[in-house]
Design an enzyme around this catalytic site. Structure first.
Site, PDB file in Angstrom:
ATOM      1  N   GLY A   1     -57.161 -88.236 -69.715  1.00 25.46           N
ATOM      2  CA  GLY A   1     -57.323 -89.512 -70.403  1.00 25.46           C
ATOM      3  C   GLY A   1     -56.164 -90.481 -70.343  1.00 25.46           C
TER       4      GLY A   1
ATOM      5  N   GLU B   1     -56.132 -81.835 -68.317  1.00 24.35           N
ATOM      6  CA  GLU B   1     -57.147 -82.228 -67.317  1.00 24.35           C
ATOM      7  C   GLU B   1     -56.958 -83.686 -66.914  1.00 24.35           C
ATOM      8  OE1 GLU B   1     -60.782 -81.785 -69.526  1.00 24.35           O
ATOM      9  OE2 GLU B   1     -60.345 -79.727 -70.081  1.00 24.35           O
TER      10      GLU B   1
ATOM     11  N   ARG C   1     -66.213-100.226 -60.707  1.00 28.09           N
ATOM     12  CA  ARG C   1     -65.626-100.352 -62.043  1.00 28.09           C
ATOM     13  C   ARG C   1     -65.727-101.753 -62.644  1.00 28.09           C
ATOM     14  NH1 ARG C   1     -61.062 -99.500 -63.374  1.00 28.09           N
ATOM     15  NH2 ARG C   1     -61.560 -98.305 -65.245  1.00 28.09           N
TER      16      ARG C   1
ATOM     17  N   CYS D   1     -76.786-108.026 -53.459  1.00 29.89           N
ATOM     18  CA  CYS D   1     -77.683-109.038 -54.001  1.00 29.89           C
ATOM     19  C   CYS D   1     -77.843-108.925 -55.495  1.00 29.89           C
ATOM     20  CB  CYS D   1     -79.039-108.920 -53.315  1.00 29.89           C
ATOM     21  SG  CYS D   1     -78.829-109.049 -51.555  1.00 29.89           S
TER      22      CYS D   1
HETATM   23  N1  LLP Z   1     -61.695 -84.061 -68.736  1.00 26.17           N
HETATM   24  C1  LLP Z   1     -62.942 -84.419 -69.101  1.00 26.17           C
HETATM   25  C2  LLP Z   1     -63.768 -83.448 -69.824  1.00 26.17           C
HETATM   26  C3  LLP Z   1     -63.437 -85.692 -68.783  1.00 26.17           C
HETATM   27  O1  LLP Z   1     -64.665 -86.032 -69.158  1.00 26.17           O
HETATM   28  C4  LLP Z   1     -62.614 -86.606 -68.070  1.00 26.17           C
HETATM   29  C5  LLP Z   1     -63.106 -87.931 -67.693  1.00 26.17           C
HETATM   30  C6  LLP Z   1     -61.325 -86.181 -67.697  1.00 26.17           C
HETATM   31  C7  LLP Z   1     -60.899 -84.915 -68.055  1.00 26.17           C
HETATM   32  C8  LLP Z   1     -60.395 -87.049 -66.908  1.00 26.17           C
HETATM   33  O2  LLP Z   1     -60.073 -88.211 -67.587  1.00 26.17           O
HETATM   34  P1  LLP Z   1     -58.968 -89.209 -66.969  1.00 26.17           P
HETATM   35  O3  LLP Z   1     -57.650 -88.488 -66.998  1.00 26.17           O
HETATM   36  O4  LLP Z   1     -59.398 -89.558 -65.601  1.00 26.17           O
HETATM   37  O5  LLP Z   1     -59.007 -90.390 -67.869  1.00 26.17           O
HETATM   38  N2  LLP Z   1     -65.531 -93.770 -64.646  1.00 26.17           N
HETATM   39  C9  LLP Z   1     -64.674 -94.183 -65.739  1.00 26.17           C
HETATM   40  C10 LLP Z   1     -63.903 -93.023 -66.311  1.00 26.17           C
HETATM   41  C11 LLP Z   1     -64.799 -91.904 -66.804  1.00 26.17           C
HETATM   42  C12 LLP Z   1     -64.022 -90.724 -67.345  1.00 26.17           C
HETATM   43  C13 LLP Z   1     -64.915 -89.579 -67.623  1.00 26.17           C
HETATM   44  N3  LLP Z   1     -64.250 -88.372 -68.049  1.00 26.17           N
HETATM   45  C14 LLP Z   1     -63.745 -95.285 -65.225  1.00 26.17           C
HETATM   46  O6  LLP Z   1     -63.824 -95.659 -64.069  1.00 26.17           O
HETATM   47  O7  LLP Z   1     -62.950 -95.817 -65.983  1.00 26.17           O
END
Ligand code: LLP
Length: 426
Positions: A247, A284, A323, A353
């Site tokens: 996150g 993660e 995005r 389109c």
């Molecule tokens: N762990 C879990 C259980 C998750 O659901 C996610 C992301 C992560 C780790 C990794 O999160 P990160 O470190 O990447 O923030 N498509 C969206 C982001 C969706 C994130 C979904 N879960 C975007 O482009 O902003």
């Protein structure tokens, strides 16, 4: 011109008038491989990882790259070789880890809707842990493991009800979100898991959202997690590891998220202060490892100045860079060949389109037809969310390592797209 486009990220920068990724001119890459083209800097990925590793020095921590951010084999390979584990959310992602030479023992499997088949495959591959998201899923996993004659390692994903203050689509730890087990039900869910025959309780986990740019939600979530660990252990169930999810945000447009090492210094101090300093940890991270390591190169196809808006039509679109359309996300757009100060504002749009196919609103650019542009911070959630909308072929990807370049994904062809389709036979 400021040579560093993104603060603290020297790998994608102008050398003279030309934009480079490490030691390679991006114009040269665009000419050689065509556009749209995704280009990643290996050293940017590894230095993002190093920030976490610095923060964790001397601790028992497993970094599981959340590969949904970018699941291309060549990218996974970089993290596998650097010793990372992986957070996967489908058996497809697990197959990618195996294909890239990753260690299944360092894989954790998250997601609210794992199928029996996915559970079986993951158990057979010997993954490290399942992150369980509902009580019903516990029963099914125990049943699948029992039939295979093994025990499934589990951790329960807690919904800590913390507001990560991010876009609603990417906030996951609030009680109205579909993720995790509500705080109040966590202890009884652990008791239920402990009573099932084929589960082995390993840890506890949470993930509160994505593109988080302040440290407070993490500190709050950690406090709540530690309260729960105490309550679960008081009920006689041992918790080996604590997984705090991913996150951490990145700088797209001047955001100043905490640095991974500084954030973790604070979190580790809290763990120490509360007597959990020795506990094994997992994280993660996805976006923060790859987001600013990638750019999408695109060519200006047409300029269409108008009375109200000036349109700059480029050859990358919402199928390559979803995005902006999905989250109104901002990505910097810069020319590959630096030009004089821009005086005109452009709507940078793709060829698809629909009006939602935009990449940047009101961007000051000095552009001409045929120019090449780079959409920055395109390493995360671009290729992994790319689609074939409008029967557009997915872009090629190149990994840069110093002055060396590797095509890690060839440009898709229409034949690739049609391969699995059939005409109706009379
Ligand atoms: N762990 C879990 C259980 C998750 O659901 C996610 C992301 C992560 C780790 C990794 O999160 P990160 O470190 O990447 O923030 N498509 C969206 C982001 C969706 C994130 C979904 N879960 C975007 O482009 O902003």
């Amino acid at each position: 011109m400021n040579p560093h486009l993104i603060a603290g990220q020297p790998q994608i920068a102008y050398q003279g008038q030309q934009l480079y990724a490490e030691g390679v001119s991006l114009s040269t890459l665009a000419q050689r491989h065509g556009t749209p083209l995704l280009v990643y800097s290996k050293s940017a990925m590894l230095s993002a990882l190093a920030a976490y590793q610095r923060g964790f020095a001397g601790r028992n921590v497993q970094i599981c790259y959340a590969m949904k951010a970018n699941s291309s084999l060549g990218v996974i390979q970089v993290f596998a070789q650097a010793g990372c584990g992986f957070d996967v959310v489908s058996s497809g992602e697990l197959e990618r880890v195996l294909a890239a030479g990753g260690d299944p023992g360092k894989v954790i499997f998250s997601g609210v809707g794992k199928t029996r088949q996915e559970m079986r495959r993951a158990l057979q591959a010997g993954i490290g842990c399942f992150n369980i998201e509902s009580e019903a899923e516990l029963d099914v996993l125990s049943d699948v493991a029992l039939k295979l004659g093994c025990r499934a390692p589990v951790s329960i994903r807690v919904n800590p009800n913390v507001d990560p203050k991010t876009h609603p689509y990417i906030s996951t730890g609030l009680k109205d979100n579909k993720f995790g087990i509500a705080h109040e039900r966590v202890v009884q869910t652990y008791q239920r898991a402990a009573a099932l025959p084929a589960l082995e309780i390993k840890g506890i986990d949470c993930h509160i959202g994505s593109q988080i740019t302040t440290e407070a939600p993490y500190l709050d979530a950690l406090d709540r997690m530690l309260d729960l660990v105490q309550a679960i252990e008081a009920a006689g169930i041992a918790i080996q590891h604590i997984d705090l999810g991913g996150g951490l945000g990145i700088n797209y447009n001047g955001e100043t998220p905490p640095q991974a090492d500084q954030l973790w210094q604070k979190l580790l101090s809290k763990l120490d202060a509360r007597g959990f300093g020795e506990r094994a940890l997992m994280i993660e991270p996805g976006r923060s490892l790859v987001g600013n390591a990638g750019v999408c190169l695109t060519e200006v196809l047409y300029l269409k100045p108008g009375e109200h808006k000036n349109f700059c039509i480029v050859d990358a679109a919402m199928n390559d860079l979803p995005r902006p359309a999905m989250y109104q996300a901002y990505h910097q757009i810069v020319p590959l060949q630096a030009r004089a100060e821009a005086t005109t504002l452009w709507e940078v749009v793709g060829p698809i389109c629909e009006s939602g196919d935009w990449i940047g609103h009101d961007r000051a650019l000095a552009v001409e037809q045929g120019d090449l542009l780079a959409v920055l911070s395109a390493g995360a959630y671009c290729m992994s969310m790319a689609s074939n909308y409008n029967t557009r072929n997915r872009a090629a990807e190149v990994l840069v390592d110093g002055v060396k370049t590797f095509v890690i994904r060839e440009r898709e062809t229409v034949a690739d797209q049609l391969r699995h389709e059939r005409l109706v036979q009379a």
